[in-house]
Design an enzyme around this catalytic site. Sequence first.
Site, PDB file in Angstrom:
ATOM      1  NE  ARG A   1      33.116  31.523  41.872  1.00  0.00           N
ATOM      2  CZ  ARG A   1      32.839  30.479  42.662  1.00  0.00           C
ATOM      3  NH1 ARG A   1      32.195  29.429  42.190  1.00  0.00           N
ATOM      4  NH2 ARG A   1      33.190  30.487  43.926  1.00  0.00           N
TER       5      ARG A   1
ATOM      6  CG  HIS B   1      26.768  28.042  40.963  1.00  0.00           C
ATOM      7  ND1 HIS B   1      27.373  29.230  40.690  1.00  0.00           N
ATOM      8  CD2 HIS B   1      27.660  27.349  41.699  1.00  0.00           C
ATOM      9  CE1 HIS B   1      28.578  29.266  41.240  1.00  0.00           C
ATOM     10  NE2 HIS B   1      28.770  28.119  41.861  1.00  0.00           N
TER      11      HIS B   1
HETATM   12  P1  NAP Z   1      42.375  25.559  44.442  1.00  0.00           P
HETATM   13  O1  NAP Z   1      42.641  24.407  45.357  1.00  0.00           O
HETATM   14  O2  NAP Z   1      42.859  26.918  44.824  1.00  0.00           O
HETATM   15  O3  NAP Z   1      43.008  25.164  43.027  1.00  0.00           O
HETATM   16  C1  NAP Z   1      43.098  26.058  41.950  1.00  0.00           C
HETATM   17  C2  NAP Z   1      43.912  25.418  40.818  1.00  0.00           C
HETATM   18  O4  NAP Z   1      43.938  26.310  39.716  1.00  0.00           O
HETATM   19  C3  NAP Z   1      45.368  25.150  41.207  1.00  0.00           C
HETATM   20  O5  NAP Z   1      45.824  23.941  40.616  1.00  0.00           O
HETATM   21  C4  NAP Z   1      46.099  26.344  40.578  1.00  0.00           C
HETATM   22  O6  NAP Z   1      47.458  26.085  40.231  1.00  0.00           O
HETATM   23  C5  NAP Z   1      45.285  26.536  39.320  1.00  0.00           C
HETATM   24  N1  NAP Z   1      45.448  27.894  38.787  1.00  0.00           N
HETATM   25  C6  NAP Z   1      45.121  29.066  39.380  1.00  0.00           C
HETATM   26  N2  NAP Z   1      45.448  30.110  38.584  1.00  0.00           N
HETATM   27  C7  NAP Z   1      45.998  29.565  37.476  1.00  0.00           C
HETATM   28  C8  NAP Z   1      46.557  30.107  36.279  1.00  0.00           C
HETATM   29  N3  NAP Z   1      46.612  31.435  36.065  1.00  0.00           N
HETATM   30  N4  NAP Z   1      47.047  29.251  35.353  1.00  0.00           N
HETATM   31  C9  NAP Z   1      47.016  27.911  35.548  1.00  0.00           C
HETATM   32  N5  NAP Z   1      46.500  27.318  36.660  1.00  0.00           N
HETATM   33  C10 NAP Z   1      46.005  28.153  37.606  1.00  0.00           C
HETATM   34  O7  NAP Z   1      40.813  25.673  44.152  1.00  0.00           O
HETATM   35  P2  NAP Z   1      39.657  24.568  44.339  1.00  0.00           P
HETATM   36  O8  NAP Z   1      39.271  24.454  45.758  1.00  0.00           O
HETATM   37  O9  NAP Z   1      40.046  23.334  43.592  1.00  0.00           O
HETATM   38  O10 NAP Z   1      38.437  25.316  43.591  1.00  0.00           O
HETATM   39  C11 NAP Z   1      38.555  25.736  42.235  1.00  0.00           C
HETATM   40  C12 NAP Z   1      37.371  26.615  41.840  1.00  0.00           C
HETATM   41  O11 NAP Z   1      36.199  25.806  41.679  1.00  0.00           O
HETATM   42  C13 NAP Z   1      36.929  27.645  42.863  1.00  0.00           C
HETATM   43  O12 NAP Z   1      37.769  28.787  42.850  1.00  0.00           O
HETATM   44  C14 NAP Z   1      35.513  27.969  42.402  1.00  0.00           C
HETATM   45  O13 NAP Z   1      35.550  29.011  41.436  1.00  0.00           O
HETATM   46  C15 NAP Z   1      35.074  26.673  41.713  1.00  0.00           C
HETATM   47  N6  NAP Z   1      33.978  26.011  42.464  1.00  0.00           N
HETATM   48  C16 NAP Z   1      32.787  25.811  41.841  1.00  0.00           C
HETATM   49  C17 NAP Z   1      31.735  25.164  42.504  1.00  0.00           C
HETATM   50  C18 NAP Z   1      30.440  24.857  41.822  1.00  0.00           C
HETATM   51  O14 NAP Z   1      29.507  24.375  42.488  1.00  0.00           O
HETATM   52  N7  NAP Z   1      30.322  25.074  40.524  1.00  0.00           N
HETATM   53  C19 NAP Z   1      31.909  24.762  43.831  1.00  0.00           C
HETATM   54  C20 NAP Z   1      33.147  24.976  44.443  1.00  0.00           C
HETATM   55  C21 NAP Z   1      34.171  25.608  43.752  1.00  0.00           C
HETATM   56  P3  NAP Z   1      48.569  25.737  41.401  1.00  0.00           P
HETATM   57  O15 NAP Z   1      48.210  24.323  41.845  1.00  0.00           O
HETATM   58  O16 NAP Z   1      49.843  25.798  40.684  1.00  0.00           O
HETATM   59  O17 NAP Z   1      48.366  26.770  42.483  1.00  0.00           O
END
Ligand code: NAP
Length: 320
Positions: free
Chosen positions: A235, A283
């Site tokens: 983000r 985005h």
């Molecule tokens: P997810 O499955 O919830 O994975 C989040 C990862 O971040 C997990 O490995 C988590 O650790 C880690 N994390 C969270 N808080 C942390 C912290 N304080 N310190 C260290 N690691 C931390 O999410 P996802 O589905 O992969 O999506 C990730 C993000 O991508 C979304 O939230 C969104 O903001 C972004 N996104 C962007 C687009 C775009 O088009 N640009 C599209 C979709 C999503 P754990 O494994 O230990 O829980």
Amino acid sequence: MQSAQDDRPPRVALLSAVLDLGYLAPAFREACPGIELRLGAELGALEEIDAAVCWFPPPGLLARMPKLKLVQSLAAGIDHLLADPQLPRGRPLCRIVDPGMAAGMTAYVSWAVVQHHRGMRAYVAGSAAGRWQEQEVVSPRRHRVGIAGLGTLGLACAEALAAIGYPVRGWSRSAKQALPAGVAGFHGEAQLDQFLSGCDTLVCLLPLTPQTQGFLDAALFAKLPRGAHLINVGRGDHLVEADLLAAFASGRLAAATLDAFSQEPLPPDHPFWGDPRILVTPHIATRTDHGVIAQQTLANLALLQKGERPLNLVDLERGY
Ligand code: NAP
């Protein structure tokens, strides 16, 4: 699909203060022909709504839906819902997890890594100018890629980049077991510096939470190898924009590929536009399939009506 209580079709509101979500209506009608969709200004009686599908919903609106059974983010992230100070926290809140979304993100991140590491922008310019000029050909084995956030999307990217031959490392909150071949795991604050020291390209795929806001700042850039490349597909608020420009000025960072911004669309007078070190995309790294949003929302409503746990339920304490 019928409502368990009174045998009527579900009433689903599509809510956004920043987008017209009418584009989702055909997918919902195909998944559930009798569905009662409430859209835009046509929300009707708020106490009748069963589920709200959201992208930056108008603040305070969800709190005025007393019979809401489900708050469904239409995206992988939920930061746009946490921005509502009156978000009804007692209701189940779910996000979308879509294998097609992981494939789109993997394609984008792999492209972003390769375009920088192989100097592809010079070839685009050379091609336009009719210039035959090689850039140094460096093996992927000599370019280390680090992925901050090793969740659904980060893990898929890590596996794909390792398969191309990049040494990959990932960083997460909790320790990971059985990572794909070629992917080294780091976790928690204690291992962050060690993780960062081996990132020639750093990819941000963290969720936006109070802990990760401003994660990409001057202190972090100082821990990367000199001349590193940043890819932000998380983000906009993960990045402290002024610190990025300062890191370019000092030579600490060489390039950035950015897909998310604090203000979207990026304003016309923003210093990122036209900066040769920055590649801006609007985005578009990946998108959720409309049919998947409709199917997961309806499946979640059905599960909740049976008293079961919905899919991809978010832990609001953890914030993602
Ligand atoms: P997810 O499955 O919830 O994975 C989040 C990862 O971040 C997990 O490995 C988590 O650790 C880690 N994390 C969270 N808080 C942390 C912290 N304080 N310190 C260290 N690691 C931390 O999410 P996802 O589905 O992969 O999506 C990730 C993000 O991508 C979304 O939230 C969104 O903001 C972004 N996104 C962007 C687009 C775009 O088009 N640009 C599209 C979709 C999503 P754990 O494994 O230990 O829980």
